[in-house]
Design a protein around this motif. Structure first.
Motif, short mmCIF file in Angstrom:
data_model
loop_
_atom_site.label_atom_id
_atom_site.label_comp_id
_atom_site.label_asym_id
_atom_site.label_seq_id
_atom_site.Cartn_x
_atom_site.Cartn_y
_atom_site.Cartn_z
N GLN A 191 0.84 -1.19 0.00
CA GLN A 191 0.00 0.00 0.00
C GLN A 191 0.87 1.24 0.00
N SER B 267 3.89 0.66 2.80
CA SER B 267 3.55 -0.30 3.85
C SER B 267 4.63 -1.38 3.99
N SER C 192 3.65 -0.80 -7.86
CA SER C 192 2.51 -0.37 -7.06
C SER C 192 2.27 1.12 -7.20
#
Length: 116
Positions: free
Chosen positions: A3, A25, A105
């Motif tokens: 994340q 994260s 990501s």
């Protein structure tokens, strides 16, 4: 699942400054390259700045000398200091991380608005 959470966007007058933050994260030591991208409505997402795990940086010509990207591996954070902001910098900014594993990501984006 990785994340990424961006913060720091907002409304600023032309010539002003903002600092964007991207919190990961997972450990930044597993990240190969972190980039800040932006995408204006109807346009392609463009790379604004990037930094490798070795500290090498790249900037779009439009922001050279005004923006500075940095990372704090110990805090799992990446920052982008934006100075001398212009109206044309108004758009949504996204954090992207390419991991050593090949995973890619994206964060959810943060809005930057430069207006008087």
């Amino acid at each position: 699942q990785v994340q990424l959470v961006e913060s720091g966007g907002g409304l600023v007058q032309p010539g002003g400054s903002l600092r964007l933050s991207c919190a990961a994260s997972v450990s930044m030591f597993s990240v190969a390259v972190t980039g800040w991208y932006r995408q204006a409505p109807g346009k392609q997402r463009e790379l604004v700045a990037s930094i490798t795990n070795g500290g090498s940086t790249r900037y779009a010509d439009s922001v050279k000398g005004r923006f500075m990207i940095s990372r704090d591996n110990a805090k799992n954070m990446v920052y982008m200091q934006m100075n001398s902001l212009k109206r044309e910098d108004t758009t949504v900014y996204y954090c992207n991380e390419l991991f050593l594993s090949g995973q890619n990501s994206w964060g959810q984006g943060t809005q930057v608005t430069v207006s008087s």
